[in-house]
Design a protein around this motif. Structure first.
Motif, PDB file in Angstrom:
ATOM      1  N   UNK A   1       8.972 -70.793  -2.464  1.00 17.93           N
ATOM      2  CA  UNK A   1       8.699 -70.881  -1.022  1.00 17.93           C
ATOM      3  C   UNK A   1       8.613 -72.333  -0.572  1.00 17.93           C
ATOM      4  N   UNK A   2       7.988 -73.169  -1.411  1.00 17.17           N
ATOM      5  CA  UNK A   2       7.832 -74.585  -1.062  1.00 17.17           C
ATOM      6  C   UNK A   2       9.191 -75.254  -0.877  1.00 17.17           C
ATOM      7  N   UNK A   3      10.153 -74.850  -1.737  1.00 15.97           N
ATOM      8  CA  UNK A   3      11.478 -75.466  -1.663  1.00 15.97           C
ATOM      9  C   UNK A   3      12.313 -74.905  -0.517  1.00 15.97           C
ATOM     10  N   UNK A   4      11.976 -73.688  -0.083  1.00 13.42           N
ATOM     11  CA  UNK A   4      12.824 -73.029   0.907  1.00 13.42           C
ATOM     12  C   UNK A   4      12.253 -73.045   2.320  1.00 13.42           C
ATOM     13  N   UNK A   5      10.955 -73.360   2.478  1.00 12.60           N
ATOM     14  CA  UNK A   5      10.384 -73.152   3.815  1.00 12.60           C
ATOM     15  C   UNK A   5      11.034 -74.050   4.867  1.00 12.60           C
ATOM     16  N   UNK A   6      11.524 -75.210   4.406  1.00 12.53           N
ATOM     17  CA  UNK A   6      12.175 -76.104   5.356  1.00 12.53           C
ATOM     18  C   UNK A   6      13.400 -75.477   5.993  1.00 12.53           C
ATOM     19  N   UNK A   7      14.007 -74.520   5.284  1.00 14.91           N
ATOM     20  CA  UNK A   7      15.209 -73.861   5.785  1.00 14.91           C
ATOM     21  C   UNK A   7      14.868 -72.634   6.625  1.00 14.91           C
ATOM     22  N   UNK A   8      13.644 -72.187   6.556  1.00 11.53           N
ATOM     23  CA  UNK A   8      13.244 -70.976   7.283  1.00 11.53           C
ATOM     24  C   UNK A   8      11.914 -71.229   7.985  1.00 11.53           C
ATOM     25  N   UNK A   9      11.935 -72.123   8.945  1.00 10.95           N
ATOM     26  CA  UNK A   9      10.688 -72.542   9.579  1.00 10.95           C
ATOM     27  C   UNK A   9      10.001 -71.394  10.337  1.00 10.95           C
ATOM     28  N   UNK A  10      10.818 -70.505  10.893  1.00  8.93           N
ATOM     29  CA  UNK A  10      10.253 -69.373  11.621  1.00  8.93           C
ATOM     30  C   UNK A  10       9.413 -68.488  10.714  1.00  8.93           C
ATOM     31  N   UNK A  11       9.977 -68.183   9.540  1.00 10.48           N
ATOM     32  CA  UNK A  11       9.286 -67.329   8.571  1.00 10.48           C
ATOM     33  C   UNK A  11       8.013 -68.017   8.083  1.00 10.48           C
TER      34      UNK A  11
ATOM     35  N   UNK B   1      16.492 -63.790   3.907  1.00  8.43           N
ATOM     36  CA  UNK B   1      17.229 -64.756   4.722  1.00  8.43           C
ATOM     37  C   UNK B   1      18.189 -65.571   3.856  1.00  8.43           C
ATOM     38  N   UNK B   2      17.717 -65.940   2.653  1.00 10.22           N
ATOM     39  CA  UNK B   2      18.574 -66.685   1.721  1.00 10.22           C
ATOM     40  C   UNK B   2      19.814 -65.884   1.341  1.00 10.22           C
ATOM     41  N   UNK B   3      19.642 -64.561   1.269  1.00 12.94           N
ATOM     42  CA  UNK B   3      20.756 -63.709   0.856  1.00 12.94           C
ATOM     43  C   UNK B   3      21.768 -63.514   1.985  1.00 12.94           C
ATOM     44  N   UNK B   4      21.481 -64.066   3.149  1.00 16.75           N
ATOM     45  CA  UNK B   4      22.454 -64.007   4.234  1.00 16.75           C
ATOM     46  C   UNK B   4      22.133 -62.981   5.307  1.00 16.75           C
ATOM     47  N   UNK B   5      20.912 -62.450   5.290  1.00 17.39           N
ATOM     48  CA  UNK B   5      20.543 -61.469   6.317  1.00 17.39           C
ATOM     49  C   UNK B   5      20.488 -62.137   7.691  1.00 17.39           C
ATOM     50  N   UNK B   6      20.817 -61.375   8.734  1.00 18.94           N
ATOM     51  CA  UNK B   6      20.739 -61.922  10.095  1.00 18.94           C
ATOM     52  C   UNK B   6      19.273 -62.041  10.501  1.00 18.94           C
ATOM     53  N   UNK B   7      19.040 -62.807  11.556  1.00 17.61           N
ATOM     54  CA  UNK B   7      17.671 -62.932  12.060  1.00 17.61           C
ATOM     55  C   UNK B   7      17.093 -61.567  12.426  1.00 17.61           C
ATOM     56  N   UNK B   8      17.970 -60.710  12.986  1.00 14.00           N
ATOM     57  CA  UNK B   8      17.546 -59.357  13.362  1.00 14.00           C
ATOM     58  C   UNK B   8      17.093 -58.556  12.147  1.00 14.00           C
ATOM     59  N   UNK B   9      17.859 -58.687  11.044  1.00 12.20           N
ATOM     60  CA  UNK B   9      17.497 -57.966   9.816  1.00 12.20           C
ATOM     61  C   UNK B   9      16.175 -58.468   9.257  1.00 12.20           C
ATOM     62  N   UNK B  10      15.996 -59.791   9.310  1.00  9.95           N
ATOM     63  CA  UNK B  10      14.731 -60.360   8.810  1.00  9.95           C
ATOM     64  C   UNK B  10      13.577 -59.831   9.664  1.00  9.95           C
ATOM     65  N   UNK B  11      13.797 -59.796  10.985  1.00  9.97           N
ATOM     66  CA  UNK B  11      12.775 -59.279  11.898  1.00  9.97           C
ATOM     67  C   UNK B  11      12.463 -57.819  11.562  1.00  9.97           C
ATOM     68  N   UNK B  12      13.520 -57.067  11.341  1.00  7.34           N
ATOM     69  CA  UNK B  12      13.385 -55.647  10.987  1.00  7.34           C
ATOM     70  C   UNK B  12      12.572 -55.478   9.698  1.00  7.34           C
ATOM     71  N   UNK B  13      12.751 -56.433   8.758  1.00  9.04           N
ATOM     72  CA  UNK B  13      12.082 -56.297   7.458  1.00  9.04           C
ATOM     73  C   UNK B  13      10.559 -56.311   7.598  1.00  9.04           C
ATOM     74  N   UNK B  14      10.048 -56.968   8.654  1.00  8.05           N
ATOM     75  CA  UNK B  14       8.596 -57.020   8.842  1.00  8.05           C
ATOM     76  C   UNK B  14       8.016 -55.645   9.181  1.00  8.05           C
ATOM     77  N   UNK B  15       8.901 -54.725   9.604  1.00 10.02           N
ATOM     78  CA  UNK B  15       8.417 -53.376   9.930  1.00 10.02           C
ATOM     79  C   UNK B  15       8.500 -52.435   8.729  1.00 10.02           C
ATOM     80  N   UNK B  16       9.019 -52.927   7.619  1.00 10.71           N
ATOM     81  CA  UNK B  16       9.118 -52.079   6.431  1.00 10.71           C
ATOM     82  C   UNK B  16       8.075 -52.490   5.392  1.00 10.71           C
ATOM     83  N   UNK B  17       7.840 -51.593   4.443  1.00 11.21           N
ATOM     84  CA  UNK B  17       6.955 -52.002   3.346  1.00 11.21           C
ATOM     85  C   UNK B  17       7.766 -52.902   2.397  1.00 11.21           C
TER      86      UNK B  17
END
Ligand SMILES: [Zn+2]
Ligand SMILES: [Zn+2]
Length: 367
Positions: free
Chosen positions: A71-81, A102-118
């Protein structure tokens, strides 16, 4: 004095609240780990990697340390998360899952959607989303690096890096194939996979320096300083001029292969004895021995990789450059098994089926 009884709902709210506070602290840790990573903190102690360093200093499980560094190495690339976690709106585990997605290429919408899943649901999403965008590719390429750094006295080097997938596979394949070769050559010698991989990398580097077609390693002309006050000069450490300090094994190896001048120093560091350069094996003898043996003479080994003559009785123990005292051996048996791992050739073994034995040449032979 009794605490007022709390309802399950209150307890749950408090529990969730505490987790949110933990996440905020974790997010702060990411920033610190990121800075420590850039400062190359693992070099300041015996840690092999940033994950090792975090694991040791935070006293946490390896998985936790790995997630923190990731996470420390990647947070700069995903500031929103990361910001979500910093605000206490997402847990540490949730954030790791979202960053991976997000690293795997998911869209912002998919990442947003992921917060609603377990979290198990997010893991499934990740499985379906594995594609790398060209933007990611460029970033991965831009992030590439390799570092090699010695410690203060240059007795050890540490190396690490990061490479794009294709490059990593190329490097990994080259190292693995060479390491497997050594594994076959090594036979019963106990070597770990990590050790063989470094041996492989060393051989590849040596190939590059010597030219891949050369069968004989060329070693630089070096001056080795030894303490002349000692009865047994090979037992002291020696210093290669302008180079790293070496131990007695490395010294013997240099005596075996190199064009070398040995300088003995007295108490005040004044040279009192200098060996002639002729101490290296004369080339006529090298050729005679190479033609006589043709292949590595260690029993069972068929390697022709960087064949070199080696003194059966060590030079330091009175062994001579006579062909009878020289055996042709491959790079692995010479440099790894003998000069670094401490094996020696059994002088009583047959000339073309030499056995390796353990032990000090000066001590009694094993029964
Ligand atoms: Zn040798
Ligand atoms: Zn061999």
């Amino acid at each position: 004095m009794f605490r007022e009884t709390r309802t399950v709902a209150q307890l749950k709210t408090q529990l969730v609240d505490v987790e949110a506070q933990i996440s905020v602290l974790r997010a702060e840790q990411h920033v610190l780990v990121n800075e420590l990573d850039r400062a190359q903190a693992p070099q300041t102690d015996a840690s092999r990697s940033m994950v090792d360093w975090v694991q040791a200093h935070l006293d946490v499980k390896r998985d936790t340390a790995r997630d923190l560094v990731f996470a420390a190495r990647r947070f700069g690339h995903h500031r929103g998360i990361h910001g979500r976690m910093l605000n206490g709106d997402a847990t540490f585990d949730r954030t790791i899952a979202a960053v991976k997605l997000a690293d795997a290429g998911a869209t912002e919408g998919d990442v947003e959607e992921s917060y609603r899943r377990d979290l198990a649901g997010v893991a499934r999403m990740l499985g379906h989303t594995k594609h790398v965008t060209s933007q990611d590719e460029r970033q991965i390429f831009a992030d590439r690096f390799f570092t090699i750094q010695p410690n203060l006295d240059e007795s050890r080097y540490r190396m690490w890096g990061e490479a794009p997938g294709v490059v990593g596979r190329t490097i990994g394949k080259a190292i693995c194939e060479r390491a497997d070769e050594f594994h076959r050559i090594a036979g019963d010698l106990p070597t770990s996979r990590g050790q063989r991989q470094l041996d492989a990398l060393t051989a590849i580097a040596q190939d590059s320096l010597d030219g891949a077609t050369s069968h004989e390693s060329t070693s630089p002309q070096v001056t080795v300083f030894v303490d002349a006050r000692q009865d047994n000069p090979t037992e002291t450490t020696a210093e290669v001029e302008y180079g790293p300090r070496v131990g007695p094994d490395a010294l013997e190896r240099i005596l075996c292969t190199g064009r070398v001048r040995v300088v003995g120093l007295d108490t005040n560091g004044v040279p009192v004895v200098t060996s002639p350069l002729g101490r290296a094996i004369p080339s006529a003898v090298r050729h005679t021995v190479a033609r006589r043996d043709g292949v590595c003479v260690i029993d069972g080994c068929t390697s022709r990789y960087r064949l070199q003559p080696h003194h059966i009785i060590r030079y330091a123990d009175g062994g001579t450059h006579h062909p009878d005292n020289l055996a042709t051996i491959c790079w692995f048996h010479h440099h790894i098994a003998i000069h670094q791992d401490g094996y020696r050739i059994d002088p009583d073994s047959p000339p073309l089926r030499r056995r390796l034995i353990r032990g000090s040449p000066r001590g009694p032979d094993p029964p």
